[in-house]
Design a protein around this motif. Structure first.
Motif, PDB file in Angstrom:
ATOM      1  N   LEU A  20       0.818  -1.210   0.000  1.00 16.63           N
ATOM      2  CA  LEU A  20       0.000   0.000   0.000  1.00 16.63           C
ATOM      3  C   LEU A  20       0.856   1.268   0.000  1.00 16.63           C
ATOM      4  CD1 LEU A  20      -2.779  -1.096   2.531  1.00 16.63           C
ATOM      5  CD2 LEU A  20      -2.885  -1.059   0.023  1.00 16.63           C
ATOM      6  N   ALA A  21       2.160   1.108  -0.027  1.00 15.27           N
ATOM      7  CA  ALA A  21       3.067   2.261  -0.054  1.00 15.27           C
ATOM      8  C   ALA A  21       2.947   3.015  -1.377  1.00 15.27           C
ATOM      9  CB  ALA A  21       4.504   1.787   0.152  1.00 15.27           C
ATOM     10  N   PRO A  22       3.284   4.295  -1.373  1.00 13.31           N
ATOM     11  CA  PRO A  22       3.287   5.049  -2.632  1.00 13.31           C
ATOM     12  C   PRO A  22       4.515   4.706  -3.461  1.00 13.31           C
ATOM     13  CG  PRO A  22       4.074   6.440  -0.852  1.00 13.31           C
ATOM     14  CD  PRO A  22       3.662   5.130  -0.218  1.00 13.31           C
ATOM     15  N   SER A  23       4.378   4.830  -4.767  1.00 13.97           N
ATOM     16  CA  SER A  23       5.512   4.656  -5.673  1.00 13.97           C
ATOM     17  C   SER A  23       5.259   5.522  -6.889  1.00 13.97           C
ATOM     18  CB  SER A  23       5.689   3.188  -6.074  1.00 13.97           C
ATOM     19  OG  SER A  23       4.519   2.687  -6.690  1.00 13.97           O
ATOM     20  N   MET A  24       6.311   5.837  -7.591  1.00 11.63           N
ATOM     21  CA  MET A  24       6.192   6.719  -8.744  1.00 11.63           C
ATOM     22  C   MET A  24       5.218   6.127  -9.753  1.00 11.63           C
ATOM     23  SD  MET A  24       9.260   8.302 -11.029  1.00 11.63           S
ATOM     24  CE  MET A  24       8.952   9.568 -12.257  1.00 11.63           C
ATOM     25  N   HIS A  25       4.185   6.894 -10.103  1.00 16.47           N
ATOM     26  CA  HIS A  25       3.134   6.488 -11.031  1.00 16.47           C
ATOM     27  C   HIS A  25       2.454   5.190 -10.585  1.00 16.47           C
ATOM     28  CE1 HIS A  25       4.909   9.677 -13.146  1.00 16.47           C
ATOM     29  NE2 HIS A  25       5.362   9.075 -14.221  1.00 16.47           N
ATOM     30  N   ASN A  26       2.530   4.890  -9.303  1.00 17.55           N
ATOM     31  CA  ASN A  26       1.934   3.667  -8.754  1.00 17.55           C
ATOM     32  C   ASN A  26       2.394   2.431  -9.523  1.00 17.55           C
ATOM     33  OD1 ASN A  26       0.290   2.234  -6.911  1.00 17.55           O
ATOM     34  ND2 ASN A  26      -1.435   2.236  -8.335  1.00 17.55           N
ATOM     35  N   ALA A  27       3.680   2.416  -9.879  1.00 21.51           N
ATOM     36  CA  ALA A  27       4.229   1.284 -10.624  1.00 21.51           C
ATOM     37  C   ALA A  27       4.452   0.071  -9.734  1.00 21.51           C
ATOM     38  CB  ALA A  27       5.546   1.685 -11.288  1.00 21.51           C
ATOM     39  N   GLN A  28       4.531   0.284  -8.405  1.00 17.35           N
ATOM     40  CA  GLN A  28       4.711  -0.811  -7.445  1.00 17.35           C
ATOM     41  C   GLN A  28       5.921  -1.676  -7.827  1.00 17.35           C
ATOM     42  OE1 GLN A  28       0.757  -2.703  -6.769  1.00 17.35           O
ATOM     43  NE2 GLN A  28      -0.022  -0.971  -7.955  1.00 17.35           N
ATOM     44  N   LEU A  47      12.785  -4.565 -11.616  1.00 21.16           N
ATOM     45  CA  LEU A  47      13.314  -3.650 -12.622  1.00 21.16           C
ATOM     46  C   LEU A  47      12.481  -3.630 -13.896  1.00 21.16           C
ATOM     47  CD1 LEU A  47      17.158  -4.179 -12.216  1.00 21.16           C
ATOM     48  CD2 LEU A  47      15.652  -2.508 -11.114  1.00 21.16           C
ATOM     49  N   GLU A  48      11.553  -4.584 -14.040  1.00 19.92           N
ATOM     50  CA  GLU A  48      10.649  -4.520 -15.185  1.00 19.92           C
ATOM     51  C   GLU A  48       9.689  -3.349 -15.058  1.00 19.92           C
ATOM     52  OE1 GLU A  48       8.674  -8.220 -15.743  1.00 19.92           O
ATOM     53  OE2 GLU A  48      10.518  -9.320 -16.243  1.00 19.92           O
ATOM     54  N   ARG A  49       9.631  -2.754 -13.871  1.00 19.58           N
ATOM     55  CA  ARG A  49       8.755  -1.612 -13.634  1.00 19.58           C
ATOM     56  C   ARG A  49       9.538  -0.315 -13.498  1.00 19.58           C
ATOM     57  NH1 ARG A  49       3.523  -2.951 -12.110  1.00 19.58           N
ATOM     58  NH2 ARG A  49       3.142  -5.126 -12.629  1.00 19.58           N
ATOM     59  N   ALA A  50      10.769  -0.342 -13.959  1.00 19.83           N
ATOM     60  CA  ALA A  50      11.605   0.858 -13.943  1.00 19.83           C
ATOM     61  C   ALA A  50      11.145   1.836 -15.033  1.00 19.83           C
ATOM     62  CB  ALA A  50      13.063   0.479 -14.150  1.00 19.83           C
ATOM     63  N   MET A  51      11.581   3.086 -14.899  1.00 17.47           N
ATOM     64  CA  MET A  51      11.228   4.141 -15.851  1.00 17.47           C
ATOM     65  C   MET A  51      12.520   4.798 -16.336  1.00 17.47           C
ATOM     66  SD  MET A  51       7.923   5.722 -13.900  1.00 17.47           S
ATOM     67  CE  MET A  51       6.837   4.584 -13.020  1.00 17.47           C
ATOM     68  N   PRO A  52      13.104   4.253 -17.394  1.00 15.77           N
ATOM     69  CA  PRO A  52      14.431   4.708 -17.825  1.00 15.77           C
ATOM     70  C   PRO A  52      14.512   6.187 -18.164  1.00 15.77           C
ATOM     71  CG  PRO A  52      13.824   2.642 -18.901  1.00 15.77           C
ATOM     72  CD  PRO A  52      12.604   3.133 -18.186  1.00 15.77           C
ATOM     73  N   ARG A  53      13.423   6.770 -18.671  1.00 11.72           N
ATOM     74  CA  ARG A  53      13.504   8.187 -19.054  1.00 11.72           C
ATOM     75  C   ARG A  53      13.411   9.094 -17.849  1.00 11.72           C
ATOM     76  NH1 ARG A  53      12.440  13.362 -18.846  1.00 11.72           N
ATOM     77  NH2 ARG A  53      10.241  12.912 -18.556  1.00 11.72           N
ATOM     78  N   ASP A  55      13.450   8.173 -14.586  1.00  7.63           N
ATOM     79  CA  ASP A  55      14.155   7.710 -13.387  1.00  7.63           C
ATOM     80  C   ASP A  55      15.337   6.825 -13.815  1.00  7.63           C
ATOM     81  OD1 ASP A  55      14.611   7.266 -10.631  1.00  7.63           O
ATOM     82  OD2 ASP A  55      13.345   5.487 -10.621  1.00  7.63           O
ATOM     83  N   PRO A  56      16.302   7.407 -14.537  1.00  7.77           N
ATOM     84  CA  PRO A  56      17.352   6.595 -15.165  1.00  7.77           C
ATOM     85  C   PRO A  56      18.252   5.858 -14.187  1.00  7.77           C
ATOM     86  CG  PRO A  56      17.860   8.933 -15.348  1.00  7.77           C
ATOM     87  CD  PRO A  56      16.459   8.838 -14.838  1.00  7.77           C
ATOM     88  N   HIS A  57      18.377   6.352 -12.968  1.00  5.23           N
ATOM     89  CA  HIS A  57      19.248   5.700 -11.983  1.00  5.23           C
ATOM     90  C   HIS A  57      18.455   4.891 -10.957  1.00  5.23           C
ATOM     91  CE1 HIS A  57      22.495   8.002 -13.714  1.00  5.23           C
ATOM     92  NE2 HIS A  57      21.850   9.125 -13.482  1.00  5.23           N
ATOM     93  N   ASP A  58      17.165   4.748 -11.168  1.00  8.36           N
ATOM     94  CA  ASP A  58      16.276   3.993 -10.267  1.00  8.36           C
ATOM     95  C   ASP A  58      16.213   4.612  -8.870  1.00  8.36           C
ATOM     96  OD1 ASP A  58      15.694   2.144 -12.271  1.00  8.36           O
ATOM     97  OD2 ASP A  58      17.388   0.866 -11.731  1.00  8.36           O
ATOM     98  N   ARG A  59      16.398   5.905  -8.788  1.00 11.42           N
ATOM     99  CA  ARG A  59      16.319   6.578  -7.485  1.00 11.42           C
ATOM    100  C   ARG A  59      14.881   6.546  -6.968  1.00 11.42           C
ATOM    101  NH1 ARG A  59      14.852  11.430  -5.507  1.00 11.42           N
ATOM    102  NH2 ARG A  59      14.240  12.083  -7.605  1.00 11.42           N
ATOM    103  N   SER A  60      13.935   6.967  -7.798  1.00 16.40           N
ATOM    104  CA  SER A  60      12.538   6.969  -7.354  1.00 16.40           C
ATOM    105  C   SER A  60      12.040   5.553  -7.122  1.00 16.40           C
ATOM    106  CB  SER A  60      11.661   7.679  -8.389  1.00 16.40           C
ATOM    107  OG  SER A  60      11.924   9.072  -8.405  1.00 16.40           O
ATOM    108  N   LEU A  61      12.477   4.619  -7.955  1.00 19.99           N
ATOM    109  CA  LEU A  61      12.097   3.217  -7.756  1.00 19.99           C
ATOM    110  C   LEU A  61      12.531   2.743  -6.374  1.00 19.99           C
ATOM    111  CD1 LEU A  61      12.517   0.291 -10.266  1.00 19.99           C
ATOM    112  CD2 LEU A  61      13.470   0.108  -7.962  1.00 19.99           C
ATOM    113  N   THR A  62      13.768   3.079  -5.997  1.00 21.39           N
ATOM    114  CA  THR A  62      14.298   2.639  -4.709  1.00 21.39           C
ATOM    115  C   THR A  62      13.586   3.337  -3.556  1.00 21.39           C
ATOM    116  OG1 THR A  62      16.443   2.307  -5.788  1.00 21.39           O
ATOM    117  CG2 THR A  62      16.420   2.291  -3.385  1.00 21.39           C
TER     118      THR A  62
END
Length: 345
Positions: A20-28, A47-53, A55-62
């Motif tokens: 239920l945590a927030p994530s960028m664009h609710n990509a989970q 990483l299949e839910r990463a956003m290369p454009r 969030d290129p360094h996966d900062r928001s993903l992390t």
């Protein structure tokens, strides 16, 4: 309760709160694995839910995964557990972001006076974390206008203390810096309109019409919020140039209450800490009656991100900009089923 007492349904209940945590664009962007042999719950980046454009360094993903980790800690405390957490435990496995030992084995016989063979009590659950549990299911991002009501100083202090407990810094912006941040967000919006790759990535994670009714991830159109007809609140237009039935428009606050979440460093461990601090602040704000939303818009550009830091009080890189205030609560957004993100082995 020991690690061997935490059965599969109990683990699934913990993960149900974590997601239920927030994530960028609710990509989970997370998966979980429970190692039944040693009672360890792994948190892994998907990483299949990463956003290369954007969030290129996966900062928001992390950061999103860190927020899920904090929910895990809250859920575990609520369940009477006292988990031990290790961040980035295996340098050879960079997608393994954290390991949570759900309960340490009870120590051996306590030394000194006492009943022979009696076991000393294990670590107690964190009562402060357990008290946040009701907010896990109440917290939703609100993309609606907030009132101009001031946030009382004791509430601000409590939110700053929540961030500090996780090793981060939360600072509320002065009006002049808030105005500057709003200009940066508008700059980011203008850049997005010229960036076809960015628009394509955004559209990948938005759900319109009938798709919104069955979505398990992304931002559905019913959670977009109204378009701005006036006001200056930072707000990402998830609709873009696409029409959304019934969306409408309204005036937003002209001087939103903004806060910057910063860390001392800017590496994956810092991003995980930022995510935990972010969720700690959001849950505390929810229990204090505040509505919240997030913007990473101006942080997605290296050039703009350098400018976000408060030149007077800024002590480290900014990881998230929060908008807080009194207004309509947010709308719940869809979540992937637990059995899709949790495995046992």
């Amino acid at each position: 309760m020991t690690a061997r007492d935490v059965d599969a349904p109990a683990v699934a209940a913990l993960v149900a709160d974590a997601v239920l945590a927030p994530s960028m664009h609710n990509a989970q962007p997370w998966t979980f694995r429970h190692r039944t042999g040693d009672g360890v719950l792994e948190l892994r980046a998907d990483l299949e839910r990463a956003m290369p454009r954007t969030d290129p360094h996966d900062r928001s993903l992390t950061i999103g995964c860190g927020a899920a980790l904090f929910n895990l800690r809250v859920a575990a405390a609520h369940a009477g557990l006292a988990p031990a957490v290790r961040l980035l435990p295996d340098p050879g496995d960079p997608v393994l972001l954290a390991e949570m030992h759900l309960a340490a084995a009870a120590p051996g016989p306590a030394p000194g006076p006492g009943t022979p063979g009696a076991e000393a009590p294990g670590p107690a659950p964190d009562a402060e974390l357990a008290a946040l549990h009701p907010a896990v299911r109440l917290r939703h991002t609100s993309r609606h206008p907030f009132t101009d009501q001031e946030i009382p100083e004791p509430v601000r202090d409590a939110l700053c203390a929540a961030a500090a407990r996780e090793g981060a810094l939360l600072s509320f912006t002065h009006p002049w810096h808030g105005d500057f941040l709003l200009d940066l967000v508008r700059d980011a919006e203008a850049r997005d309109l010229r960036d076809a790759a960015g628009r394509e990535e955004l559209e990948r994670w938005t759900r319109l019409g009938a798709e919104a009714d069955t979505a398990v991830d992304g931002v559905p159109d019913y959670a977009f919020g109204p378009r701005k007809s006036d006001g200056r609140a930072p707000w990402r237009d998830f609709a873009g140039r696409r029409p959304v039935a019934g969306q409408g428009s309204t005036a937003f606050e002209r001087q939103p209450h903004l806060a910057l979440l910063s860390t001392h460093g800017d590496r994956p461990a810092d991003w995980l800490g930022a995510g935990q601090a972010l969720e700690h602040v959001l849950l505390r704000a929810t229990l204090s009656g505040l509505s919240t939303s997030l913007t990473s818009h101006a942080l997605e550009s290296v050039e703009l991100r350098r400018l976000v830091r408060d030149p007077v009080t800024g002590e480290g890189p900014v990881q998230m900009v929060l908008r807080l205030g009194y207004g309509p609560p947010g709308t719940a957004t869809p979540r992937r089923p637990v059995d899709e993100v949790l495995t046992f082995g």
